[in-house]
Design an enzyme around this catalytic site. Structure first.
Site, PDB file in Angstrom:
ATOM      1  N   ASP A 198       8.431   3.949  50.811  1.00 31.46           N
ATOM      2  CA  ASP A 198       8.657   3.410  49.475  1.00 31.46           C
ATOM      3  C   ASP A 198       9.289   4.488  48.594  1.00 31.46           C
ATOM      4  OD1 ASP A 198       8.559   1.672  47.314  1.00 31.46           O
ATOM      5  OD2 ASP A 198       6.429   1.232  47.509  1.00 31.46           O
TER       6      ASP A 198
ATOM      7  N   LYS B 204      13.152  12.957  40.236  1.00 29.71           N
ATOM      8  CA  LYS B 204      11.832  12.308  40.106  1.00 29.71           C
ATOM      9  C   LYS B 204      10.684  13.313  40.147  1.00 29.71           C
ATOM     10  CE  LYS B 204      13.541   7.990  40.485  1.00 29.71           C
ATOM     11  NZ  LYS B 204      13.266   7.092  41.578  1.00 29.71           N
TER      12      LYS B 204
ATOM     13  N   GLY C 292       6.271   1.711  39.844  1.00 30.41           N
ATOM     14  CA  GLY C 292       6.222   0.439  39.139  1.00 30.41           C
ATOM     15  C   GLY C 292       7.341   0.188  38.158  1.00 30.41           C
TER      16      GLY C 292
ATOM     17  N   ALA D  50       9.506   6.150  44.407  1.00 27.81           N
ATOM     18  CA  ALA D  50       8.563   6.468  43.324  1.00 27.81           C
ATOM     19  C   ALA D  50       9.371   6.814  42.084  1.00 27.81           C
ATOM     20  CB  ALA D  50       7.660   7.630  43.709  1.00 27.81           C
ATOM     21  N   ASP D  51       8.709   6.761  40.951  1.00 27.05           N
ATOM     22  CA  ASP D  51       9.363   7.089  39.683  1.00 27.05           C
ATOM     23  C   ASP D  51       9.047   8.492  39.205  1.00 27.05           C
ATOM     24  OD1 ASP D  51      10.545   4.429  39.331  1.00 27.05           O
ATOM     25  OD2 ASP D  51       8.444   3.832  39.321  1.00 27.05           O
TER      26      ASP D  51
ATOM     27  N   THR E 283       9.661  -1.255  47.639  1.00 32.39           N
ATOM     28  CA  THR E 283      10.562  -1.989  46.741  1.00 32.39           C
ATOM     29  C   THR E 283      11.362  -1.001  45.899  1.00 32.39           C
ATOM     30  OG1 THR E 283       9.076  -3.870  46.660  1.00 32.39           O
ATOM     31  CG2 THR E 283      10.601  -3.652  44.815  1.00 32.39           C
TER      32      THR E 283
ATOM     33  N   GLU F  32       2.629  -2.933  46.099  1.00 28.32           N
ATOM     34  CA  GLU F  32       2.917  -1.620  46.706  1.00 28.32           C
ATOM     35  C   GLU F  32       1.633  -0.833  46.925  1.00 28.32           C
ATOM     36  OE1 GLU F  32       7.393  -0.761  44.955  1.00 28.32           O
ATOM     37  OE2 GLU F  32       5.663  -0.043  43.837  1.00 28.32           O
TER      38      GLU F  32
ATOM     39  N   GLY G  24      10.036  -0.672  38.979  1.00 31.99           N
ATOM     40  CA  GLY G  24      10.660  -1.866  39.573  1.00 31.99           C
ATOM     41  C   GLY G  24       9.762  -3.090  39.549  1.00 31.99           C
TER      42      GLY G  24
END
Ligand code: A5P
Length: 234
Positions: free
Chosen positions: A88, A128, A102, A90-91, A33, A110, A104
């Site tokens: 996926d 990131k 998370g 990542a932050d 996501t 996830e 998002g």
């Protein structure tokens, strides 16, 4: 760089394109996501349009919707025994390939999908990359709406500064019907210990700490993609 990581560069010029090499004919693919994951889903959709046969498992309603518009067949999670690969975003990514996710809001699904995957491929821009998790100052934690203030007090007792995530003036609601407490944090010296402490709090459904889960991190550096591969014991 740590001992269990190898680093190289890829021929593909973008991370969503580079990630395609991990998806073969017949693969069951976890669909992440967020922006990076959506770019991957769109590139996968282009391959499906030219005949690739895959089945997708979406980590959010938004990703499921995007997959449907691209005619990527979706399968119910409980109908498959294993997921071949999940891709996926990542932050935060630390040098050991540990993640914070998370921002998002889809962290719980996830993490469930990532944990059921034979391979987890993460797509990020170099902004990131952090020396220590927590460096961007926020750790999302999904909590049950019931007793959210009590749960927040437990988080405060761990030295975090929980703030309810809001959307249009109301507490944000996840796809699971829960809320998110965005926990103000500094650099996290012992993420494994913090994860254990968080998971022990009644009311915490899941955290954005994804520790020793990513097998591959693809980093967009201008026109180049750096590939970092991690050896994991599963
Ligand atoms: C969704 O809940 C998140 O974990 C995202 O995967 C993460 O926030 C990265 O998103 P972007 O690719 O949009 O930055």
């Amino acid at each position: 760089m740590t001992d269990n990581v190898s680093s190289g560069s890829a021929m593909a010029t973008s991370t969503p394109e580079c990630a395609q090499k991990y998806v073969g004919e017949g693969s069951v693919v976890g669909l992440g996501t967020g922006k990076a994951a959506s770019a991957f889903i769109r590139a996968l959709g282009a391959r499906v349009a030219t005949g690739l046969n895959v089945r997708g498992i979406a980590t959010s309603q938004a990703s499921a919707e995007l997959a449907r518009t691209l005619h990527i067949p979706l399968v119910e999670f409980d109908r498959v025994e294993a997921i071949d690969v999940t891709v996926d975003g990542a932050d935060e990514v630390d040098p050991q390939g540990n993640l914070i996710k998370g921002y998002g809001g889809a962290l719980v699904r996830e993490k469930i999908v990532a944990a059921a995957s034979k391979k987890l491929v993460i797509l990020v821009g170099e902004e990131k990359l952090v020396p220590v998790l927590g460096s961007r100052g926020k750790l999302p934690v999904e909590v049950l709406p019931f007793g959210m203030s009590a749960t927040a007090r437990h988080l405060q007792a761990l030295g975090l500064a929980p703030q309810p995530r809001m959307a249009e003036g109301k507490p944000f609601v996840t796809d699971n019907g829960n809320h998110i407490l965005d926990c103000g944090t500094g650099p996290i010296p012992q993420p494994t210990e913090l994860e254990a402490n968080l998971r022990a709090i009644p009311g915490v459904v899941g955290t954005g700490l994804f520790l020793t889960m990513a097998d591959v991190v693809l980093i967009q550096r201008g026109e180049q993609v750096e590939v970092r591969e991690f050896v994991r014991s599963r």
